[in-house]
Design an enzyme around this catalytic site. Structure first.
Site, PDB file in Angstrom:
ATOM      1  N   GLY A  26       0.823  -1.208   0.000  1.00  0.00           N
ATOM      2  CA  GLY A  26       0.000   0.000   0.000  1.00  0.00           C
ATOM      3  C   GLY A  26       0.852   1.251   0.000  1.00  0.00           C
ATOM      4  O   GLY A  26       1.847   1.346  -0.725  1.00  0.00           O
ATOM      5  N   GLY A  29       4.706   1.275   0.058  1.00  0.00           N
ATOM      6  CA  GLY A  29       5.513   0.913  -1.096  1.00  0.00           C
ATOM      7  C   GLY A  29       5.426  -0.567  -1.405  1.00  0.00           C
ATOM      8  O   GLY A  29       4.360  -1.168  -1.298  1.00  0.00           O
ATOM      9  N   ASP A  55      -3.711  -4.350  -8.856  1.00  0.00           N
ATOM     10  CA  ASP A  55      -3.783  -4.918 -10.208  1.00  0.00           C
ATOM     11  C   ASP A  55      -2.972  -4.085 -11.191  1.00  0.00           C
ATOM     12  O   ASP A  55      -2.255  -4.629 -12.040  1.00  0.00           O
ATOM     13  CB  ASP A  55      -5.240  -4.998 -10.673  1.00  0.00           C
ATOM     14  CG  ASP A  55      -6.066  -5.958  -9.837  1.00  0.00           C
ATOM     15  OD1 ASP A  55      -5.511  -6.963  -9.350  1.00  0.00           O
ATOM     16  OD2 ASP A  55      -7.274  -5.701  -9.668  1.00  0.00           O
TER      17      ASP A  55
END
Length: 135
Positions: A26, A29, A55
């Site tokens: 998230g 990193g 994705d």
């Protein structure tokens, strides 16, 4: 995995045989576990909707890694691409290649400046660059 430590998760996954593992964290990193361990910063943006960011990261990583075989370049490129994805709702934030390349170059310069010990302001969220040779 039942492990909570990202590095331990990467080590466990490497036991299944992949040569490169990407683990997104998230706004923290990502970790790239390949010929070395790379800590890739997230490009700091104002998050509107995180849906699909992972994705986008995975697809962008695959594209750049296929082109370059460079896990760090792939991670930085993927971080740049995913940063656009969170700036808008749904697929509205997905950027074209030229915009991703521009943000990638900015992130790459900040990453390299930190690894050279240059203090400068850099980008929000870019930690000192670290590369560990111990997998």
């Amino acid at each position: 995995s039942k492990k909570g430590d990202p590095l331990e998760i990467c080590r466990e996954l490497s036991g299944f045989g992949p040569k490169v593992i990407e683990l997104t964290l998230g706004e923290e990193g990502s970790l790239i576990f390949a010929d070395a361990l790379y800590e890739v910063p997230a490009y700091g943006v104002v998050e509107v909707d995180p849906t699909g960011a992972g994705d986008v990261y995975a697809a962008a990583f695959a594209i750049r890694y296929f082109e370059s075989r460079d896990p760090l370049a792939a991670g930085l490129f993927a971080s740049a691409a995913a940063s656009f994805a969170v700036e808008a709702i749904g697929t509205q934030g997905i950027a074209d290649r030229a915009r991703v390349e521009a943000r990638y170059l900015e992130l790459r310069r900040a990453y390299e400046a930190r690894s050279l010990g240059k203090v400068g302001p850099g980008l929000r969220g870019v930690p000192p660059a670290r590369r560990s040779t111990s997998r």
